[in-house]
Design a protein around this motif. Structure first.
Motif, PDB file in Angstrom:
ATOM      1  N   LEU A   1       1.021  -1.396   0.111  1.00 57.58           N
ATOM      2  CA  LEU A   1      -0.144  -0.133   0.089  1.00 57.58           C
ATOM      3  C   LEU A   1       0.437   1.550   0.288  1.00 57.58           C
ATOM      4  CD1 LEU A   1      -2.337  -1.272   2.850  1.00 57.58           C
ATOM      5  CD2 LEU A   1      -3.096  -0.971   0.007  1.00 57.58           C
ATOM      6  N   GLY A   2      -0.039   2.340  -0.149  1.00 58.35           N
ATOM      7  CA  GLY A   2       0.912   3.161  -0.829  1.00 58.35           C
ATOM      8  C   GLY A   2       0.290   4.822  -0.777  1.00 58.35           C
ATOM      9  N   PRO A   3       0.744   6.089  -0.868  1.00 56.97           N
ATOM     10  CA  PRO A   3      -0.587   7.261  -0.472  1.00 56.97           C
ATOM     11  C   PRO A   3      -0.890   7.316  -2.327  1.00 56.97           C
ATOM     12  CG  PRO A   3       1.889   7.907  -0.062  1.00 56.97           C
ATOM     13  CD  PRO A   3       2.071   6.222  -0.741  1.00 56.97           C
ATOM     14  N   GLY A   4      -2.588   7.650  -1.853  1.00 57.06           N
ATOM     15  CA  GLY A   4      -3.525   7.189  -2.789  1.00 57.06           C
ATOM     16  C   GLY A   4      -3.914   6.225  -3.234  1.00 57.06           C
ATOM     17  N   ASP A   5      -4.045   5.222  -2.540  1.00 60.40           N
ATOM     18  CA  ASP A   5      -4.977   3.381  -2.337  1.00 60.40           C
ATOM     19  C   ASP A   5      -6.048   4.277  -1.854  1.00 60.40           C
ATOM     20  OD1 ASP A   5      -2.603   2.190  -4.134  1.00 60.40           O
ATOM     21  OD2 ASP A   5      -1.984   1.240  -2.554  1.00 60.40           O
ATOM     22  N   VAL A   6      -7.235   3.132  -2.215  1.00 59.64           N
ATOM     23  CA  VAL A   6      -8.416   3.710  -1.309  1.00 59.64           C
ATOM     24  C   VAL A   6      -9.339   2.071  -1.346  1.00 59.64           C
ATOM     25  CG1 VAL A   6     -10.375   3.536  -1.569  1.00 59.64           C
ATOM     26  CG2 VAL A   6      -9.510   5.429  -2.669  1.00 59.64           C
ATOM     27  N   ILE A   7      -8.731   1.679   0.518  1.00 60.21           N
ATOM     28  CA  ILE A   7      -9.287   1.044   1.193  1.00 60.21           C
ATOM     29  C   ILE A   7     -10.259   0.759   1.202  1.00 60.21           C
ATOM     30  CG2 ILE A   7      -6.703   0.464   1.016  1.00 60.21           C
ATOM     31  CD1 ILE A   7      -6.502   0.979   4.074  1.00 60.21           C
ATOM     32  N   ARG A   8     -10.643  -0.920   2.579  1.00 61.84           N
ATOM     33  CA  ARG A   8     -11.916  -0.786   3.298  1.00 61.84           C
ATOM     34  C   ARG A   8     -11.622  -2.024   4.099  1.00 61.84           C
ATOM     35  NH1 ARG A   8     -16.938  -1.116  -0.042  1.00 61.84           N
ATOM     36  NH2 ARG A   8     -16.686  -3.654  -0.420  1.00 61.84           N
ATOM     37  N   VAL A   9     -11.827  -0.935   5.495  1.00 61.22           N
ATOM     38  CA  VAL A   9     -11.342  -2.210   6.185  1.00 61.22           C
ATOM     39  C   VAL A   9     -13.148  -2.887   6.830  1.00 61.22           C
ATOM     40  CG1 VAL A   9     -10.018  -2.291   9.079  1.00 61.22           C
ATOM     41  CG2 VAL A   9      -9.081  -1.004   7.184  1.00 61.22           C
ATOM     42  N   THR A  10     -12.728  -3.738   6.912  1.00 64.38           N
ATOM     43  CA  THR A  10     -14.229  -4.920   7.751  1.00 64.38           C
ATOM     44  C   THR A  10     -13.578  -5.351   9.041  1.00 64.38           C
ATOM     45  OG1 THR A  10     -14.831  -5.387   5.563  1.00 64.38           O
ATOM     46  CG2 THR A  10     -15.799  -6.526   7.242  1.00 64.38           C
ATOM     47  N   VAL A  11     -14.397  -5.426  10.456  1.00 62.11           N
ATOM     48  CA  VAL A  11     -13.400  -6.310  11.279  1.00 62.11           C
ATOM     49  C   VAL A  11     -14.845  -6.957  11.961  1.00 62.11           C
ATOM     50  CG1 VAL A  11     -13.390  -5.274  13.935  1.00 62.11           C
ATOM     51  CG2 VAL A  11     -12.686  -3.847  12.362  1.00 62.11           C
ATOM     52  N   PHE A  12     -14.521  -8.580  12.090  1.00 59.49           N
ATOM     53  CA  PHE A  12     -15.190  -9.356  12.470  1.00 59.49           C
ATOM     54  C   PHE A  12     -15.428  -9.529  13.963  1.00 59.49           C
ATOM     55  CE2 PHE A  12     -13.943  -9.570   8.377  1.00 59.49           C
ATOM     56  CZ  PHE A  12     -15.494 -10.317   7.520  1.00 59.49           C
ATOM     57  N   GLU A  13     -15.983  -9.934  14.805  1.00 57.89           N
ATOM     58  CA  GLU A  13     -16.215 -10.155  16.349  1.00 57.89           C
ATOM     59  C   GLU A  13     -17.118 -11.622  16.192  1.00 57.89           C
ATOM     60  OE1 GLU A  13     -15.448  -7.035  19.534  1.00 57.89           O
ATOM     61  OE2 GLU A  13     -17.527  -6.450  18.345  1.00 57.89           O
ATOM     62  N   SER A  14     -16.205 -12.110  17.236  1.00 51.60           N
ATOM     63  CA  SER A  14     -17.197 -13.573  17.627  1.00 51.60           C
ATOM     64  C   SER A  14     -18.837 -14.072  17.985  1.00 51.60           C
ATOM     65  CB  SER A  14     -15.738 -14.819  18.246  1.00 51.60           C
ATOM     66  OG  SER A  14     -15.511 -14.010  19.922  1.00 51.60           O
ATOM     67  N   GLN A  15     -18.609 -12.718  19.144  1.00 50.29           N
ATOM     68  CA  GLN A  15     -19.722 -12.847  19.522  1.00 50.29           C
ATOM     69  C   GLN A  15     -20.865 -11.203  19.130  1.00 50.29           C
ATOM     70  OE1 GLN A  15     -19.526 -14.899  22.905  1.00 50.29           O
ATOM     71  NE2 GLN A  15     -18.996 -13.224  24.245  1.00 50.29           N
ATOM     72  N   THR A  16     -21.851 -11.191  19.555  1.00 51.21           N
ATOM     73  CA  THR A  16     -22.193  -9.405  20.178  1.00 51.21           C
ATOM     74  C   THR A  16     -21.866  -9.632  21.491  1.00 51.21           C
ATOM     75  OG1 THR A  16     -24.114 -10.624  20.718  1.00 51.21           O
ATOM     76  CG2 THR A  16     -23.929  -9.979  18.491  1.00 51.21           C
ATOM     77  N   GLY A  17     -21.942  -8.063  21.371  1.00 52.56           N
ATOM     78  CA  GLY A  17     -21.511  -7.151  22.885  1.00 52.56           C
ATOM     79  C   GLY A  17     -19.725  -7.214  22.946  1.00 52.56           C
ATOM     80  N   GLY A  18     -19.227  -7.532  22.257  1.00 56.64           N
ATOM     81  CA  GLY A  18     -17.788  -6.316  22.029  1.00 56.64           C
ATOM     82  C   GLY A  18     -17.979  -4.891  21.882  1.00 56.64           C
ATOM     83  N   LEU A  19     -16.539  -4.530  21.073  1.00 57.07           N
ATOM     84  CA  LEU A  19     -15.960  -3.151  20.642  1.00 57.07           C
ATOM     85  C   LEU A  19     -17.299  -2.987  19.554  1.00 57.07           C
ATOM     86  CD1 LEU A  19     -14.929  -0.619  20.905  1.00 57.07           C
ATOM     87  CD2 LEU A  19     -13.341  -1.933  19.858  1.00 57.07           C
ATOM     88  N   PHE A  20     -17.319  -3.381  18.389  1.00 56.28           N
ATOM     89  CA  PHE A  20     -18.193  -3.136  16.986  1.00 56.28           C
ATOM     90  C   PHE A  20     -19.968  -3.542  17.072  1.00 56.28           C
ATOM     91  CE2 PHE A  20     -13.340  -3.229  16.036  1.00 56.28           C
ATOM     92  CZ  PHE A  20     -13.540  -1.566  15.834  1.00 56.28           C
ATOM     93  N   LEU A  21     -19.657  -4.874  18.069  1.00 54.08           N
ATOM     94  CA  LEU A  21     -20.800  -5.318  17.770  1.00 54.08           C
ATOM     95  C   LEU A  21     -22.442  -5.443  19.521  1.00 54.08           C
ATOM     96  CD1 LEU A  21     -20.174  -8.437  16.154  1.00 54.08           C
ATOM     97  CD2 LEU A  21     -21.273  -6.551  14.622  1.00 54.08           C
ATOM     98  N   PRO A  22     -22.463  -4.149  18.921  1.00 58.07           N
ATOM     99  CA  PRO A  22     -23.670  -4.627  20.678  1.00 58.07           C
ATOM    100  C   PRO A  22     -24.602  -5.164  20.368  1.00 58.07           C
ATOM    101  CG  PRO A  22     -23.988  -2.788  18.963  1.00 58.07           C
ATOM    102  CD  PRO A  22     -23.414  -2.876  18.289  1.00 58.07           C
ATOM    103  N   GLU A  23     -25.198  -5.655  22.222  1.00 58.05           N
ATOM    104  CA  GLU A  23     -26.178  -6.584  22.115  1.00 58.05           C
ATOM    105  C   GLU A  23     -26.834  -6.250  20.951  1.00 58.05           C
ATOM    106  OE1 GLU A  23     -25.515  -9.335  24.501  1.00 58.05           O
ATOM    107  OE2 GLU A  23     -24.242  -8.252  25.450  1.00 58.05           O
ATOM    108  N   ASP A  24     -27.497  -5.056  20.698  1.00 60.71           N
ATOM    109  CA  ASP A  24     -29.027  -5.504  20.270  1.00 60.71           C
ATOM    110  C   ASP A  24     -28.676  -5.932  18.441  1.00 60.71           C
ATOM    111  OD1 ASP A  24     -27.737  -3.080  19.324  1.00 60.71           O
ATOM    112  OD2 ASP A  24     -29.446  -1.862  20.206  1.00 60.71           O
ATOM    113  N   ALA A  25     -26.872  -6.313  18.264  1.00 54.07           N
ATOM    114  CA  ALA A  25     -26.696  -6.409  16.838  1.00 54.07           C
ATOM    115  C   ALA A  25     -27.524  -6.907  16.081  1.00 54.07           C
ATOM    116  CB  ALA A  25     -25.449  -6.148  16.604  1.00 54.07           C
ATOM    117  N   GLY A  26     -28.421  -8.397  17.326  1.00 52.61           N
ATOM    118  CA  GLY A  26     -28.954  -9.604  16.561  1.00 52.61           C
ATOM    119  C   GLY A  26     -29.607  -9.217  15.272  1.00 52.61           C
ATOM    120  N   ALA A  27     -30.405  -8.711  14.736  1.00 49.50           N
ATOM    121  CA  ALA A  27     -31.188  -8.477  13.898  1.00 49.50           C
ATOM    122  C   ALA A  27     -30.363  -8.545  12.796  1.00 49.50           C
ATOM    123  CB  ALA A  27     -31.833  -6.599  14.017  1.00 49.50           C
ATOM    124  N   ARG A  28     -29.064  -7.449  12.702  1.00 56.22           N
ATOM    125  CA  ARG A  28     -27.649  -7.622  10.994  1.00 56.22           C
ATOM    126  C   ARG A  28     -27.827  -8.861  10.766  1.00 56.22           C
ATOM    127  NH1 ARG A  28     -22.817  -6.805  11.652  1.00 56.22           N
ATOM    128  NH2 ARG A  28     -23.026  -5.552   9.597  1.00 56.22           N
TER     129      ARG A  28
END
Length: 392
Positions: A88-115
């Motif tokens: 990677l270098g200047p100008g590149d466009v990227i997309r970051v995806t974070v997975f968690e093993s279960q809800t209730g984490g940093l990115f997936l709150p308890e009410d995220a079950g609907a998604r």
């Protein structure tokens, strides 16, 4: 003194008395130019200051000739190169995806079950001019010089104490850093992206519309990291190891460098002649200049001017012990005797080099005939030439 000799003497006297005034000319003559020069530097030597050697072409000398100096540019020196990893270098466009093993984490709150899925996809972002990106809860991260896999590991380490068993994916949406430039004699010059798995040189040329010049005169110049190399396009086609992988920032230029030889003297045509193919033999060169003129050429003296390796000349038997030559390149005149019955076998193996000069000398009888042609004009009638012209 015989009649013939007296006639010749009379002709010479006529020419001398006339001062050549009756002969045609398109400008001032050499004696006049020298006479009225304010100052002059004369050369009384029979040569112009070049020391040279002369070698008769034979079957023994033929294998010792050096090849065209362009052969120095036959390799990129990268036979074992593997496809480079994209970084990677200047100008590149990227997309970051974070997975968690279960809800209730940093990115997936308890009410995220609907998604669907236990992940969050961050908005696309461009690597800035300092080579950095920003990831929530991970902070500012230097992405420049990192592969996508290495960047995934860095982000995961930043989140491991905050998210629930995080996994990270980095996807390149727009590649602006890992590119190469294609210029010169191609169908479409431009900047092209590299891809994971690599782009080879011939593939890159094809992507740019192919070469727009004759393959025999095309050379591929590659500039990488401030260094350049140049290889014949034909060599790349014929040698798989020269079809190398390109690296980010490479500049590929297709240049046309038509090789040529020159011909002068008693040939049907004189001037500059393009090779038109990868190789040209002496036979082909002589044929291309409309061969040797039957009524003018001395077929025993077809000479080729070029510079030859001192080492090669020594192997041919040239003795340099008492000569003033300095350096490895020696001005050389090769002589081919086209009166020899086997000359065409030899001339078919003699390879012309870029810049060679072919000169075919006039036969002695041609100069003799010119004299009598002029004599006929001066005397107003033909001269009687006997068989014993040695008296001349």
């Amino acid at each position: 003194m015989g009649v013939f000799a007296r006639q010749v003497t009379g002709i010479v006297a006529v020419v001398a008395l006339s001062g050549c005034a009756m002969l045609p000319g398109s400008g001032p003559r050499e004696p006049t130019i020298r006479e009225f020069a304010t100052a002059a530097s004369r050369n009384e030597s029979p040569t112009l200051g070049y020391d040279y050697v002369m070698v008769d072409l034979t079957r023994a000398t033929l294998p010792l000739l050096t090849q065209d100096r362009r052969e120095e540019f036959r390799t990129f020196g990268a036979a074992a190169q593997a496809a480079p990893s994209l970084r990677l270098g200047p100008g590149d466009v990227i997309r970051v995806t974070v997975f968690e093993s279960q809800t209730g984490g940093l990115f997936l709150p308890e009410d995220a079950g609907a998604r669907p899925g236990n992940f969050v996809q961050l908005p696309p972002q461009r690597v800035d001019q300092d080579g950095r990106i920003t990831v929530p809860f991970a902070g500012v991260i230097v992405a420049q010089g990192q592969t996508p896999a290495a960047l995934e590991s860095i982000i995961r380490d930043r989140l491991v104490d905050r998210a629930i068993e995080p996994e990270v994916s980095v996807e390149i949406l727009e590649q602006n850093f890992s590119r190469f430039s294609m210029i010169g004699r191609v169908g479409a010059s431009g900047v092209y992206p590299l891809r994971e798995g690599g782009v080879r040189l011939l593939e890159a040329i094809a992507a740019a519309g192919g070469i727009s010049t004759d393959a025999s005169s095309a050379f591929v110049s590659l500039t990488r990291g401030g260094q350049s190399a140049k290889v014949s396009y034909r060599v790349i086609l014929d040698t798989p190891r020269e079809n190398i992988f390109l690296a980010p920032g490479d500049v590929v230029e297709i240049v046309e460098e038509e090789r040529q030889f020159f011909a002068f003297g008693a040939t049907g045509l004189v001037g500059r002649f393009a090779f038109g193919s990868e190789e040209v033999t002496l036979n082909e060169a002589v044929a291309r200049v409309a061969s040797l003129q039957d009524n003018q050429a001395d077929p025993r003296n077809v000479v080729i001017y070029r510079k030859e390796s001192r080492h090669a000349l020594e192997r041919m038997g040239v003795d340099f012990s008492d000569t003033p030559f300095i350096g490895e390149e020696v001005p050389t005149i090769f002589r081919a005797n086209f009166r020899s019955p086997d000359i065409f076998f030899l001339a078919n193996e003699f390879q012309m080099r870029d810049g060679d000069v072919i000169f075919v000398t006039n036969a002695a009888t041609v100069e003799f005939q010119r004299f009598f042609n002029n004599a006929t004009v001066l005397t107003g009638g033909p001269l009687s030439v006997r068989d014993n012209i040695e008296a001349f």
